[in-house]
Write a protein that holds these residues in place. Structure first.
Motif, PDB file in Angstrom:
ATOM      1  N   LEU A   1       0.828  -1.208   0.000  1.00  0.00           N
ATOM      2  CA  LEU A   1       0.000   0.000   0.000  1.00  0.00           C
ATOM      3  C   LEU A   1       0.862   1.258   0.000  1.00  0.00           C
ATOM      4  O   LEU A   1       0.604   2.204  -0.761  1.00  0.00           O
ATOM      5  N   PHE A   2       1.889   1.274   0.854  1.00  0.00           N
ATOM      6  CA  PHE A   2       2.782   2.444   0.901  1.00  0.00           C
ATOM      7  C   PHE A   2       3.426   2.670  -0.463  1.00  0.00           C
ATOM      8  O   PHE A   2       3.493   3.810  -0.948  1.00  0.00           O
ATOM      9  N   ALA A   3       3.918   1.607  -1.101  1.00  0.00           N
ATOM     10  CA  ALA A   3       4.584   1.732  -2.399  1.00  0.00           C
ATOM     11  C   ALA A   3       3.615   2.241  -3.469  1.00  0.00           C
ATOM     12  O   ALA A   3       3.995   3.057  -4.324  1.00  0.00           O
ATOM     13  N   ILE A   4       2.371   1.778  -3.422  1.00  0.00           N
ATOM     14  CA  ILE A   4       1.374   2.240  -4.401  1.00  0.00           C
ATOM     15  C   ILE A   4       1.077   3.724  -4.198  1.00  0.00           C
ATOM     16  O   ILE A   4       1.071   4.504  -5.160  1.00  0.00           O
ATOM     17  N   PHE A   5       0.826   4.107  -2.940  1.00  0.00           N
ATOM     18  CA  PHE A   5       0.536   5.519  -2.652  1.00  0.00           C
ATOM     19  C   PHE A   5       1.693   6.415  -3.101  1.00  0.00           C
ATOM     20  O   PHE A   5       1.486   7.440  -3.756  1.00  0.00           O
TER      21      PHE A   5
ATOM     22  N   GLU B   1      10.702   5.753  -8.290  1.00  0.00           N
ATOM     23  CA  GLU B   1      11.346   4.623  -8.966  1.00  0.00           C
ATOM     24  C   GLU B   1      11.518   3.432  -8.043  1.00  0.00           C
ATOM     25  O   GLU B   1      11.224   2.285  -8.400  1.00  0.00           O
ATOM     26  N   ARG B   2      12.016   3.678  -6.827  1.00  0.00           N
ATOM     27  CA  ARG B   2      12.241   2.572  -5.885  1.00  0.00           C
ATOM     28  C   ARG B   2      10.924   1.905  -5.467  1.00  0.00           C
ATOM     29  O   ARG B   2      10.891   0.691  -5.228  1.00  0.00           O
ATOM     30  N   CYS B   3       9.857   2.675  -5.391  1.00  0.00           N
ATOM     31  CA  CYS B   3       8.561   2.085  -5.059  1.00  0.00           C
ATOM     32  C   CYS B   3       8.062   1.174  -6.182  1.00  0.00           C
ATOM     33  O   CYS B   3       7.512   0.103  -5.925  1.00  0.00           O
TER      34      CYS B   3
ATOM     35  N   LEU C   1       7.295  -2.909  -6.346  1.00  0.00           N
ATOM     36  CA  LEU C   1       6.044  -3.483  -6.829  1.00  0.00           C
ATOM     37  C   LEU C   1       6.223  -4.374  -8.051  1.00  0.00           C
ATOM     38  O   LEU C   1       5.594  -5.434  -8.160  1.00  0.00           O
ATOM     39  N   CYS C   2       7.095  -3.958  -8.973  1.00  0.00           N
ATOM     40  CA  CYS C   2       7.177  -4.630 -10.276  1.00  0.00           C
ATOM     41  C   CYS C   2       8.554  -5.178 -10.627  1.00  0.00           C
ATOM     42  O   CYS C   2       8.709  -5.806 -11.685  1.00  0.00           O
ATOM     43  N   GLY C   3       9.577  -4.919  -9.812  1.00  0.00           N
ATOM     44  CA  GLY C   3      10.912  -5.410 -10.106  1.00  0.00           C
ATOM     45  C   GLY C   3      11.729  -4.411 -10.916  1.00  0.00           C
ATOM     46  O   GLY C   3      11.235  -3.355 -11.336  1.00  0.00           O
ATOM     47  N   VAL C   4      13.005  -4.758 -11.153  1.00  0.00           N
ATOM     48  CA  VAL C   4      13.928  -3.829 -11.815  1.00  0.00           C
ATOM     49  C   VAL C   4      13.549  -3.553 -13.263  1.00  0.00           C
ATOM     50  O   VAL C   4      13.997  -2.563 -13.849  1.00  0.00           O
TER      51      VAL C   4
END
Length: 464
Positions: free
Chosen positions: A147-151, A373-375, A379-382
């Motif tokens: 959730l944090f990464a999506i926000f 970018e890091r989020c 979520l989706c990888g490099v």
């Protein structure tokens, strides 16, 4: 669209209301106690920030990480936000901004501690960390990390990109008559050249840009304070008295209630230094450091520069200017209030302010690009890195030419949504933060005394 914007605005006002302010201030106080007043080590953090740690592993140096984080936090909020707070709450709002920053240093310290402790190596060999990893690896709540990464991954395009690009385009158009599309194209190109090189490229630019832009702005503020020297004592008095009794501020200020004063100062202070939002520790996680506490002290010093120094100087400039010339400053709000104060230095003052606004906004675009970018890597990888950088660069152009009221409000809502899971990590792992602090900081310092002795007594009870 107007109806939709009103709905979003209502949600934003609710999320950034008393509940959020109490959550963040409460986290600040808790971590101040758990770390036994880590703010005492502010100047140790400043010293460490310019002392390379050659024995440590990481992607960039500690100062580079600090500069990149400051790039995202020292922004238009330091110039416009202080003026907005004064306009709403009177000069006393400056005191509450400063006080919030002082407490927030402990939270920033805690965020960086967790970011380094729970960081991992990505498939491309780079370090990656932040609240999402603290939530997953520290608390075992991956869903909160997601959730944090999506926000953050969505909010970054608004608060860290489009709104900043738009402020640059507006400034260039209003000051120099440059078409917004032209500003957008140039800004898109130079931003792309920097962020396509990744965090090392971003940090190299920030290492050079941040000292220059902050230094010029600070010097400008000091010169104005010297010009307004006769009114500085009255400005200090207005800030302190106005914090507890706005009606006593005088000097041509519009009366404000104590509640409005505190809310304006605290909310703008939290928004300016971003302590508790969880953004800055994302870059702290890639810093070369031998232990979590070392980089945490460096990160904490960023709040000192951002809020304790820059915001306080801005507040003194504005309040002393209003006391000096209440008629000339009457009716000015936001950026116009700051511009009115900087007119005290003919030609040079407005130029310094314009340079500050432009560079502060652009540096925010660079810093937030790494956060986003890091989020998305989480979520989706490099594989998401290059597509993100391309999209980010294009969105800069869109931001320069678009109307952004809705975007700004949505970004504010998502910022608040970031803070909730981040505070869960900070509160839930406050014992880990306390343990790391005891191990690397306080074991070498036996003498406390006074208030700090009280903290020594209280902290073990919180551990239990």
């Amino acid at each position: 669209m107007e109806t939709f914007n009103n709905v979003v605005l209502s949600i934003k006002d609710f999320l950034w209301g008393p509940i959020m302010l109490c959550l963040l201030i409460g986290t600040h106080v808790l971590l101040t106690i758990r770390t036994k007043g880590i703010q005492r080590k502010t100047f140790t953090g400043v010293k460490l920030s310019v002392t390379p740690d050659k024995e440590a592993s990481g992607d960039i140096g500690g100062f580079a990480a600090l500069a990149t984080a400051l790039a995202a936090t020292i922004g238009t909020g330091n110039i416009v936000g202080v003026a907005t707070a004064i306009g709403i709450g009177g000069p006393g709002a400056v005191f509450w901004m400063w006080f919030t920053g002082l407490l927030g240093m402990a939270t920033k310290y805690g965020e960086a501690t967790l970011a380094v402790k729970y960081r991992v190596k990505a498939k491309d060999g780079s370090f990656i960390g932040g609240p999402m990893y603290a939530l997953e690896r520290g608390l075992g709540h991956k869903w909160l990390g997601v959730l944090f990464a999506i926000f953050t991954g969505i909010a970054c395009f608004g608060i860290g990109n489009m709104t900043q690009a738009n402020s640059i385009a507006e400034s260039m158009s209003g000051t120099f008559g440059v078409p917004k599309i032209a500003t957008g194209i140039v800004l898109m190109i130079i931003t792309g050249l920097v962020i396509l090189g990744g965090v090392k490229s971003i940090s190299k630019v920030c290492e050079k840009l941040i000292p220059l832009m902050a230094g010029l702005y600070i010097v400008g503020c000091i010169v104005i304070c010297i010009i307004n020297g006769a009114h500085i004592p009255a400005a200090f008095a207005a800030i302190v008295k106005g914090a507890f009794n706005p009606a006593a501020a005088g000097g041509g200020f519009v009366g404000a209630t104590v509640v409005a004063c505190i809310r304006a100062g605290v909310s703008r202070g939290l928004f300016t230094n971003e302590s508790g939002l969880g953004s800055a520790p994302i870059v702290d996680a890639c810093a070369a450091t031998r232990n979590p506490a070392r980089q945490a002290l460096i990160s904490m010093s960023g709040v000192f520069w951002d809020t304790i120094v820059v915001c306080l100087l801005t507040g003194l400039v504005l309040v002393s200017s209003i006391i000096k010339d209440p008629v000339g400053m009457e009716g000015l709000v936001g950026a116009n209030m700051t511009a009115g104060a900087f007119n005290a230095i003919p030609v040079v003052g407005p130029a310094v302010l314009t340079f500050g606004l432009l560079t502060f906004a652009w540096s925010t675009i660079l810093g937030w690009s790494y956060y986003g970018e890091r989020c998305w890597v989480y979520l989706c990888g490099v594989k998401s890195i290059m597509p993100f950088r391309v999209v980010w660069t294009f969105v800069v152009l869109v931001g320069c030419v678009a109307a952004l009221d809705v975007v700004w409000n949505i970004a504010d809502v998502l910022n608040a949504c970031m803070a909730f899971p981040n505070c869960v990590a900070l509160i839930g792992l406050s014992g880990v933060i306390a343990s790391e602090t005891k191990k690397y900081v306080w074991d070498k310092n036996a003498e406390m005394g006074g208030l700090m002795k009280w903290m020594d007594d209280v902290a073990p009870q919180l551990d239990k």
